[in-house]
Design a protein around this motif. Structure first.
Motif, PDB file in Angstrom:
ATOM      1  N   PHE A 257      76.324   8.233 -10.969  1.00 46.49           N
ATOM      2  CA  PHE A 257      76.551   7.196 -11.965  1.00 46.49           C
ATOM      3  C   PHE A 257      77.700   6.294 -11.520  1.00 46.49           C
ATOM      4  O   PHE A 257      78.764   6.778 -11.126  1.00 46.49           O
ATOM      5  CB  PHE A 257      76.883   7.808 -13.326  1.00 46.49           C
ATOM      6  CG  PHE A 257      75.706   8.390 -14.052  1.00 46.49           C
ATOM      7  CD1 PHE A 257      74.947   7.603 -14.909  1.00 46.49           C
ATOM      8  CD2 PHE A 257      75.352   9.717 -13.880  1.00 46.49           C
ATOM      9  CE1 PHE A 257      73.869   8.127 -15.586  1.00 46.49           C
ATOM     10  CE2 PHE A 257      74.269  10.256 -14.553  1.00 46.49           C
ATOM     11  CZ  PHE A 257      73.523   9.461 -15.410  1.00 46.49           C
ATOM     12  N   PRO A 270      75.891   7.781 -20.822  1.00 43.42           N
ATOM     13  CA  PRO A 270      75.231   6.677 -20.114  1.00 43.42           C
ATOM     14  C   PRO A 270      75.183   5.407 -20.963  1.00 43.42           C
ATOM     15  O   PRO A 270      74.955   5.460 -22.179  1.00 43.42           O
ATOM     16  CB  PRO A 270      73.816   7.207 -19.856  1.00 43.42           C
ATOM     17  CG  PRO A 270      73.941   8.694 -19.932  1.00 43.42           C
ATOM     18  CD  PRO A 270      74.995   8.954 -20.956  1.00 43.42           C
ATOM     19  N   GLY A 274      72.640   3.044 -17.517  1.00 42.00           N
ATOM     20  CA  GLY A 274      72.540   4.458 -17.184  1.00 42.00           C
ATOM     21  C   GLY A 274      71.301   5.097 -17.775  1.00 42.00           C
ATOM     22  O   GLY A 274      70.631   5.925 -17.126  1.00 42.00           O
TER      23      GLY A 274
END
Length: 289
Positions: A257, A270, A274
């Motif tokens: 990430f 996220p 994400g």
């Protein structure tokens, strides 16, 4: 495994699994309703399921993806309707299908002990595919000693598959690996805002004192990462015993990430971007022949 010897081995393995779990195994075990296919039979895995149920925690609820301290299921990687995320369900079912044939049953804050109940709720919908992303909260405790023991994690996951099989024996299961929390720390710790937010108590076992690189802090983080690796081993091993279950092979754990793929409010969950990356990973795994 083939023939009588293979069937006896499956039965023995199932009996041991049930004994270890102490819960969640119906008669014959999770595999009973989904036997291993023999040569010449049609493959069990269907890469084009017509309905999707999602179980899990805040990641599947897209917590902090749209606004601070709020779920945003419309951008969920699993069942979201947002076209920029292009969720797994949206890719598989199209916009009309997502509206009528997908269910997001995850709960922010959930740990693996809750998964059996979520799976029972999923089974009631009779979905063709169930997605599972669970385990981050079992590691993200205030202190490492509060993390869920590995065998408790195993028992709960085994019981969850048993609950699903009891109500939806032919449902397929896609199991995501637990994200690498240590990598999230490495990514977010460079942000002054992220460090300030983390000081409020987010995932203390990993994120407390994010700038401390001393031996004790490094050992603490390593302990949490080792536990996540152990959880993923459990997901892989238990899933492998069910012919209709597919583990992602560590794809989510291995995904790096970047800053823009983390929530701008907590630098942990996220972001929309994400969530889109998680949807891509899931789609590749589910549609893989």
């Amino acid at each position: 495994m083939r023939g009588r010897r293979g069937l006896r081995a499956v039965a023995a393995a199932t009996a041991l699994l049930c004994a270890a779990a102490l819960a969640g195994c119906s008669a014959g075990g999770p595999e009973a309703a989904a036997p291993t296919p023999r040569p010449g039979q049609t493959p069990v895995w269907n890469s084009s399921p017509a309905s999707v149920a999602a179980v899990g925690d805040s990641i599947t609820r897209a917590f902090d993806a749209c606004s601070v301290l709020a779920d945003c299921p419309e951008v969920s990687w699993a069942t979201g309707t947002d076209s920029t995320v292009n969720s797994l369900a949206l890719r598989l079912l199209g916009p009309a299908g997502v509206a009528g044939k997908s269910w997001n049953l995850a709960r922010s804050g959930a740990r693996m002990a809750e998964l059996p109940e979520q799976m029972a709720a999923a089974a009631a919908e009779r979905p063709e595919l169930v997605t599972v992303m669970m385990g981050a909260n079992d590691a993200c405790r205030p202190r490492p000693e509060q993390m869920t023991p590995v065998e408790e994690f195993r028992a709960s996951f085994t019981a969850a598959l048993g609950r699903l099989r009891a109500g939806a024996p032919k449902a397929q299961v896609y199991v995501s690996s637990v994200p690498d929390l240590h990598r999230l720390w490495e990514t977010g710790r460079v942000s002054p805002t992220g460090r300030q937010v983390w000081s409020l108590g987010i995932c203390g076992a990993m994120l407390a004192d994010p700038e401390d690189l001393g031996p004790a802090a490094e050992r603490r983080r390593a302990r949490v990462r080792e536990r996540v690796v152990a959880y993923n081993g459990v997901l892989r091993e238990v899933c492998a015993k069910d012919v209709r279950c597919r583990y992602d092979g560590g794809a989510v754990f291995g995904f790096a990430f970047e800053g823009r793929q983390l929530s701008p409010w907590d630098f942990f969950h996220p972001s929309r971007d994400g969530q889109a990356r998680l949807a891509e990973i899931a789609y590749r795994q589910v549609t893989r022949k």
